[in-house]
Design a protein around this motif. Structure first.
Motif, PDB file in Angstrom:
ATOM      1  N   ILE A   1     -12.456 -35.892 -26.328  1.00 42.24           N
ATOM      2  CA  ILE A   1     -13.474 -36.009 -27.294  1.00 42.24           C
ATOM      3  C   ILE A   1     -13.059 -35.156 -28.212  1.00 42.24           C
ATOM      4  O   ILE A   1     -12.975 -35.448 -29.459  1.00 42.24           O
ATOM      5  N   PHE A   2     -13.477 -33.295 -28.763  1.00 44.47           N
ATOM      6  CA  PHE A   2     -13.367 -33.064 -28.937  1.00 44.47           C
ATOM      7  C   PHE A   2     -11.829 -32.483 -29.781  1.00 44.47           C
ATOM      8  O   PHE A   2     -12.134 -30.783 -29.132  1.00 44.47           O
ATOM      9  N   ASP A   3     -10.652 -33.282 -29.408  1.00 42.59           N
ATOM     10  CA  ASP A   3      -9.364 -32.497 -29.517  1.00 42.59           C
ATOM     11  C   ASP A   3      -8.959 -32.405 -30.454  1.00 42.59           C
ATOM     12  O   ASP A   3      -7.871 -31.831 -30.964  1.00 42.59           O
ATOM     13  N   GLN A   4     -10.057 -32.153 -31.935  1.00 41.05           N
ATOM     14  CA  GLN A   4      -9.453 -32.056 -33.015  1.00 41.05           C
ATOM     15  C   GLN A   4      -9.547 -30.026 -33.228  1.00 41.05           C
ATOM     16  O   GLN A   4     -10.816 -29.956 -32.768  1.00 41.05           O
ATOM     17  N   ASP A   5      -8.674 -29.866 -34.520  1.00 39.68           N
ATOM     18  CA  ASP A   5      -8.256 -28.247 -34.700  1.00 39.68           C
ATOM     19  C   ASP A   5     -10.292 -28.410 -36.244  1.00 39.68           C
ATOM     20  O   ASP A   5      -9.195 -28.313 -37.068  1.00 39.68           O
ATOM     21  N   ASN A   6     -10.809 -28.553 -34.993  1.00 40.34           N
ATOM     22  CA  ASN A   6     -11.748 -28.215 -36.353  1.00 40.34           C
ATOM     23  C   ASN A   6     -13.209 -27.474 -36.125  1.00 40.34           C
ATOM     24  O   ASN A   6     -13.210 -27.517 -35.292  1.00 40.34           O
ATOM     25  N   PRO A   7     -13.995 -26.824 -37.181  1.00 39.53           N
ATOM     26  CA  PRO A   7     -14.881 -25.597 -36.366  1.00 39.53           C
ATOM     27  C   PRO A   7     -16.028 -26.031 -36.073  1.00 39.53           C
ATOM     28  O   PRO A   7     -16.696 -25.924 -35.083  1.00 39.53           O
ATOM     29  N   VAL A   8     -16.718 -27.487 -36.683  1.00 42.17           N
ATOM     30  CA  VAL A   8     -17.690 -27.845 -36.425  1.00 42.17           C
ATOM     31  C   VAL A   8     -17.531 -28.760 -35.102  1.00 42.17           C
ATOM     32  O   VAL A   8     -18.927 -28.330 -34.139  1.00 42.17           O
ATOM     33  N   PHE A   9     -16.102 -29.319 -34.592  1.00 46.18           N
ATOM     34  CA  PHE A   9     -16.312 -29.459 -33.377  1.00 46.18           C
ATOM     35  C   PHE A   9     -15.730 -28.858 -32.511  1.00 46.18           C
ATOM     36  O   PHE A   9     -16.699 -28.659 -30.897  1.00 46.18           O
ATOM     37  N   SER A  10     -15.821 -27.820 -32.730  1.00 49.97           N
ATOM     38  CA  SER A  10     -15.904 -26.397 -31.964  1.00 49.97           C
ATOM     39  C   SER A  10     -16.557 -26.410 -31.780  1.00 49.97           C
ATOM     40  O   SER A  10     -16.888 -26.160 -30.441  1.00 49.97           O
ATOM     41  N   ALA A  11     -17.188 -26.101 -32.313  1.00 49.26           N
ATOM     42  CA  ALA A  11     -19.015 -25.873 -32.318  1.00 49.26           C
ATOM     43  C   ALA A  11     -19.603 -26.501 -31.157  1.00 49.26           C
ATOM     44  O   ALA A  11     -20.057 -25.927 -29.855  1.00 49.26           O
ATOM     45  N   ILE A  12     -19.769 -27.864 -31.519  1.00 55.47           N
ATOM     46  CA  ILE A  12     -20.036 -28.288 -31.131  1.00 55.47           C
ATOM     47  C   ILE A  12     -20.173 -28.708 -29.445  1.00 55.47           C
ATOM     48  O   ILE A  12     -20.419 -28.435 -28.429  1.00 55.47           O
ATOM     49  N   LYS A  13     -18.142 -28.651 -29.263  1.00 54.06           N
ATOM     50  CA  LYS A  13     -17.702 -28.634 -27.407  1.00 54.06           C
ATOM     51  C   LYS A  13     -17.998 -27.568 -27.223  1.00 54.06           C
ATOM     52  O   LYS A  13     -18.525 -27.608 -25.559  1.00 54.06           O
ATOM     53  N   ASN A  14     -18.129 -26.056 -27.327  1.00 58.62           N
ATOM     54  CA  ASN A  14     -19.117 -24.906 -26.513  1.00 58.62           C
ATOM     55  C   ASN A  14     -20.557 -24.979 -26.620  1.00 58.62           C
ATOM     56  O   ASN A  14     -20.624 -24.482 -25.324  1.00 58.62           O
ATOM     57  N   TYR A  15     -20.342 -25.634 -27.465  1.00 58.98           N
ATOM     58  CA  TYR A  15     -22.957 -25.359 -27.009  1.00 58.98           C
ATOM     59  C   TYR A  15     -22.922 -26.550 -25.876  1.00 58.98           C
ATOM     60  O   TYR A  15     -23.866 -26.594 -24.680  1.00 58.98           O
ATOM     61  N   GLU A  16     -21.889 -28.033 -26.297  1.00 63.72           N
ATOM     62  CA  GLU A  16     -22.642 -29.278 -24.773  1.00 63.72           C
ATOM     63  C   GLU A  16     -21.952 -28.285 -23.024  1.00 63.72           C
ATOM     64  O   GLU A  16     -22.011 -29.063 -22.849  1.00 63.72           O
ATOM     65  N   ARG A  17     -20.706 -27.809 -23.931  1.00 59.90           N
ATOM     66  CA  ARG A  17     -19.890 -27.654 -22.312  1.00 59.90           C
ATOM     67  C   ARG A  17     -21.098 -26.373 -21.741  1.00 59.90           C
ATOM     68  O   ARG A  17     -21.039 -26.798 -20.528  1.00 59.90           O
ATOM     69  N   LEU A  18     -21.779 -26.083 -22.659  1.00 55.78           N
ATOM     70  CA  LEU A  18     -22.654 -24.182 -22.379  1.00 55.78           C
ATOM     71  C   LEU A  18     -24.152 -24.972 -21.428  1.00 55.78           C
ATOM     72  O   LEU A  18     -24.599 -25.070 -20.215  1.00 55.78           O
ATOM     73  N   THR A  19     -24.008 -26.689 -22.284  1.00 58.49           N
ATOM     74  CA  THR A  19     -25.973 -26.661 -22.314  1.00 58.49           C
ATOM     75  C   THR A  19     -25.765 -28.464 -20.851  1.00 58.49           C
ATOM     76  O   THR A  19     -26.780 -29.050 -20.898  1.00 58.49           O
ATOM     77  N   ASP A  20     -24.198 -29.081 -20.252  1.00 58.42           N
ATOM     78  CA  ASP A  20     -24.229 -29.886 -20.019  1.00 58.42           C
ATOM     79  C   ASP A  20     -24.957 -29.788 -18.035  1.00 58.42           C
ATOM     80  O   ASP A  20     -24.614 -28.376 -17.926  1.00 58.42           O
ATOM     81  N   GLU A  21     -25.508 -30.429 -17.940  1.00 59.93           N
ATOM     82  CA  GLU A  21     -26.107 -30.522 -16.907  1.00 59.93           C
ATOM     83  C   GLU A  21     -25.109 -30.291 -15.543  1.00 59.93           C
ATOM     84  O   GLU A  21     -26.397 -29.348 -14.543  1.00 59.93           O
ATOM     85  N   ASP A  22     -24.200 -30.109 -15.653  1.00 58.57           N
ATOM     86  CA  ASP A  22     -22.964 -29.683 -14.213  1.00 58.57           C
ATOM     87  C   ASP A  22     -22.752 -28.247 -14.472  1.00 58.57           C
ATOM     88  O   ASP A  22     -22.517 -28.167 -13.370  1.00 58.57           O
ATOM     89  N   ALA A  23     -22.689 -27.844 -15.333  1.00 60.56           N
ATOM     90  CA  ALA A  23     -22.463 -26.722 -15.834  1.00 60.56           C
ATOM     91  C   ALA A  23     -23.448 -25.266 -14.968  1.00 60.56           C
ATOM     92  O   ALA A  23     -23.076 -24.124 -14.939  1.00 60.56           O
ATOM     93  N   GLY A  24     -24.518 -25.921 -14.890  1.00 59.01           N
ATOM     94  CA  GLY A  24     -25.393 -24.544 -14.196  1.00 59.01           C
ATOM     95  C   GLY A  24     -25.973 -24.062 -15.474  1.00 59.01           C
ATOM     96  O   GLY A  24     -26.152 -24.282 -16.192  1.00 59.01           O
ATOM     97  N   GLU A  25     -27.143 -22.363 -15.381  1.00 60.45           N
ATOM     98  CA  GLU A  25     -27.849 -21.800 -15.424  1.00 60.45           C
ATOM     99  C   GLU A  25     -26.580 -21.249 -16.439  1.00 60.45           C
ATOM    100  O   GLU A  25     -25.578 -20.574 -16.080  1.00 60.45           O
ATOM    101  N   PRO A  26     -26.302 -21.369 -18.106  1.00 66.85           N
ATOM    102  CA  PRO A  26     -25.482 -20.897 -18.876  1.00 66.85           C
ATOM    103  C   PRO A  26     -25.425 -18.584 -19.179  1.00 66.85           C
ATOM    104  O   PRO A  26     -26.915 -19.068 -18.603  1.00 66.85           O
ATOM    105  N   ASP A  27     -24.872 -18.281 -19.999  1.00 69.03           N
ATOM    106  CA  ASP A  27     -25.443 -17.381 -19.312  1.00 69.03           C
ATOM    107  C   ASP A  27     -25.969 -17.056 -21.089  1.00 69.03           C
ATOM    108  O   ASP A  27     -25.276 -17.875 -21.583  1.00 69.03           O
ATOM    109  N   PRO A  28     -27.003 -16.067 -21.162  1.00 69.53           N
ATOM    110  CA  PRO A  28     -27.049 -16.641 -22.226  1.00 69.53           C
ATOM    111  C   PRO A  28     -27.136 -15.550 -23.299  1.00 69.53           C
ATOM    112  O   PRO A  28     -27.506 -15.911 -24.243  1.00 69.53           O
TER     113      PRO A  28
END
Length: 632
Positions: free
Chosen positions: A87-114
């Motif tokens: 979904i976020f395959d574009q080289d864009n700072p906002v897309f990258s930030a959202i992709k990183n945040y969603e990856r960390l907070t995804d329910e399957d990812a477990g407890e994120p590193d603080p």
């Protein structure tokens, strides 16, 4: 702002052009539906607008500030990458930030590193990306896309379609101020709640849209203009689907009249041409040119696509299908819980419910390809199933269309004792004579689905099971299919998200509500949605009333003293008792009428509406009676 200009566009494969000398314009804010028979050039025209194909002749001009984005039937995903990465395959700072945040907070990812989470939040703050992230969450949630770290290659076709739709909606919502969004059958593989949400989303967004869809309610809700490709020409209609049908009918009537006039002129001109000496060169050039134009018009064949078939259906006995105490589960997913039903002659039942509740499994159990966990499914000896499944047409070797149909039967029997040939039946389903000798491998996806449907109907079954029959079918084919099914005397069971198709054909619904519960609703889909919204409204009012009671301060000692019942209230209570008794009797009578299944559509509609009114009155009057009984 002017987005697109198309002038004199022509494209052909072989001798016959798909379209010839067509022109149109697209302005900012236009929402246009493109309508055509499968195989008549819709996809080719869209590819030309995208720059993926070149026309044989004509020009396409697209404003330099406009970006063309398309939701295609085939998705260009990287299979081994996750949903989030695709979904976020574009080289864009906002897309990258959202992709990183969603990856960390995804329910399957477990407890994120603080520390990583704090950095991701800080990055979101810095780029002011929270508003866009909430929009992303809304789109993913409404399209039921979760488990974002899952590889796209492991998803089903329907799930991939929803991911592709989410990607397109996210893309147009972020970067491109001026976007022409092209959508090819966006409602396929969406359940009705998703379709209704998408209607609202596209209506609210300031998007310019070119849409190919078979969903007429969706088309009506979203589009304000219809372009039709018909026999190589383009016709433009402003307004809704009803207006399009009216104006198309008028145009076709005028075409018939003009062809008759051309034939008369042709006869006169032909006589004149034959009288001229062959050696003379002084013959009127303009008159000769006019002759050839008139000849072309006069030889136009008006195809009557409204052939009515009074079908001679295979005899259906008294016993059709009985389902007794049927249970079915897959692990924790309970599909049926003690389901009982006896099918009757001529029933038209729609099956609705969210994706994944077991609708297709229910059909497979009826057809005998799946077995229930317990209970009985008894199928009558005279039942001949016609199963239109989502797997599509299965052909062992490539053959011509006419050979495939003749391999089933040479003729189709009618009720009056006559027969329709395989070729005539093919023409009814919009396979003209020249198309009948095409190899099946050369047909478009929609044409293959049309042939699959035709092959099932040609076997003359008396119990049709149709699983998403409208997917990838064009509107002209849908109209013919609906006419055929309206005249069909056998039983029909339909799973479909096409609300227009369901409203037109079904008498009642099996509503799969989840956890094994199936509601038998007496009415069509629109009536069910209205009832469902009323129920949600009542629940909301009850919740608010409960909250209001909880917030009310405790009464004082004087207020807690019992209130005496007035004479007027005693009379009201006696009257309510009589009215409640009468309403209960009426409810039982209406239940019995609906259960018998002997009512006409109009009587069933009136009875189902009245039973809703009676239930509401029982609730309202019963609540008042309880209030008065406390005083007594």
């Amino acid at each position: 702002m002017h987005y697109v200009t198309v002038e004199g566009l022509t494209k052909a494969y072989g001798v016959t052009p798909l379209f010839e000398n067509i022109s149109f314009h697209i302005e900012e804010g236009d929402k246009i539906a493109l309508v055509a028979l499968n195989g008549s050039g819709k996809s080719t025209l869209l590819k030309i607008l995208l720059g993926k194909e070149m026309p044989d002749d004509g020009k396409v001009w697209i404003h330099k500030d406009v970006t063309v984005v398309m939701l295609e039937q085939n998705h260009d995903f990287v299979p081994h990458k996750s949903i989030l990465e695709n979904i976020f395959d574009q080289d864009n700072p906002v897309f990258s930030a959202i992709k990183n945040y969603e990856r960390l907070t995804d329910e399957d990812a477990g407890e994120p590193d603080p520390d990583q989470l704090m950095k991701a939040i800080a990055q979101m703050d810095e780029l002011n990306a929270w508003h866009f992230d909430s929009k992303v969450k809304q789109i993913l949630g409404k399209l039921n896309i979760h488990h974002l770290d899952q590889e796209v290659g492991t998803l089903s076709g329907g799930q991939q379609k929803r991911v592709a739709l989410a990607k397109v909606l996210i893309d147009i919502g972020f970067e491109h101020k001026h976007t022409l969004l092209i959508m090819d059958e966006p409602t396929n593989h969406l359940d009705v709640s998703m379709i209704e949400w998408l209607e609202h989303f596209l209506d609210q967004e300031k998007v310019t849209l070119l849409l190919v869809t078979h969903d007429r309610y969706f088309l009506d809700s979203v589009c304000n203009e219809i372009m039709e490709l018909d026999k190589g020409q383009l016709f433009i209609y402003k307004g809704d689907y009803e207006n399009y049908l009216e104006r198309k009918a008028t145009r076709e009537e005028m075409d018939v009249a003009s062809i008759e006039k051309a034939r008369n002129t042709y006869r006169k001109e032909l006589e004149w041409m034959r009288k001229q000496p062959k050696a003379r060169t002084t013959k009127s050039k303009s008159r000769q040119d006019n002759f050839y134009e008139v000849e072309k018009k006069a030889q136009t064949r008006i195809q009557d696509q409204q052939l009515e078939l009074n079908v001679k259906m295979s005899r259906l006995g008294g016993k059709i299908i009985e389902m007794k105490k049927v249970y079915k589960s897959y692990g924790d997913l309970q599909i049926l819980k003690g389901f009982d039903y006896t099918f009757k002659k001529g029933e038209r039942i729609g099956i609705v419910g969210k994706n994944g509740v077991g609708k297709s499994t229910f059909l497979k159990m009826l057809l005998g390809s799946e077995q229930p966990d317990s209970g009985k499914i008894n199928v009558g000896e005279t039942v001949i199933f016609g199963n239109y499944s989502q797997e599509g047409l299965q052909v062992k070797e490539d053959m011509r269309v006419i050979e495939f149909v003749k391999g089933i039967a040479e003729n189709f029997p009618l009720a009056d004792g006559t027969k329709v040939s395989a070729a005539q039946f093919l023409e009814l389903f919009l396979f003209p004579a020249e198309k009948q000798y095409t190899y099946i491998s050369k047909l478009s996806g929609g044409e293959r689905r049309r042939l699959h449907l035709l092959s099932i109907l040609f076997r003359n079954p008396n119990f049709l099971v149709l699983d998403e029959p409208t997917n990838d079918l064009d509107l002209p084919t849908l109209s013919i299919l609906e006419d055929f099914l309206l005249n069909y005397q056998g039983c029909i069971l339909i799973v479909s998200h096409d609300r227009y198709f369901m409203d037109k054909l079904v008498d009642h619904l099996f509503v799969f509500e989840g956890k094994g519960e199936v509601r038998d609703f007496p009415g069509n889909y629109t009536q069910y949605r209205e009832w469902e919204k009323d129920q949600e409204k009542l629940k909301d009012e009850a919740r608010k009333e409960k909250e209001k009671i909880q917030e009310t301060p405790p009464k004082t000692a004087n207020e807690n003293k019992p209130k005496k019942m007035s004479f007027k209230e005693k009379m009201e209570m006696e009257r309510l008792e009589k009215e409640l008794e009468q309403l209960e009797i009426e409810k039982k009578e209406l239940d019995q009428q609906l259960a018998n299944g002997n009512l006409s559509y109009e009587q069933m509609d009136a009875a189902s509406r009245r039973i809703g009114e009676v239930i509401n009155l029982l609730d309202e009057k019963g609540l008042r009676w309880l209030e008065l009984s406390e005083l007594a």
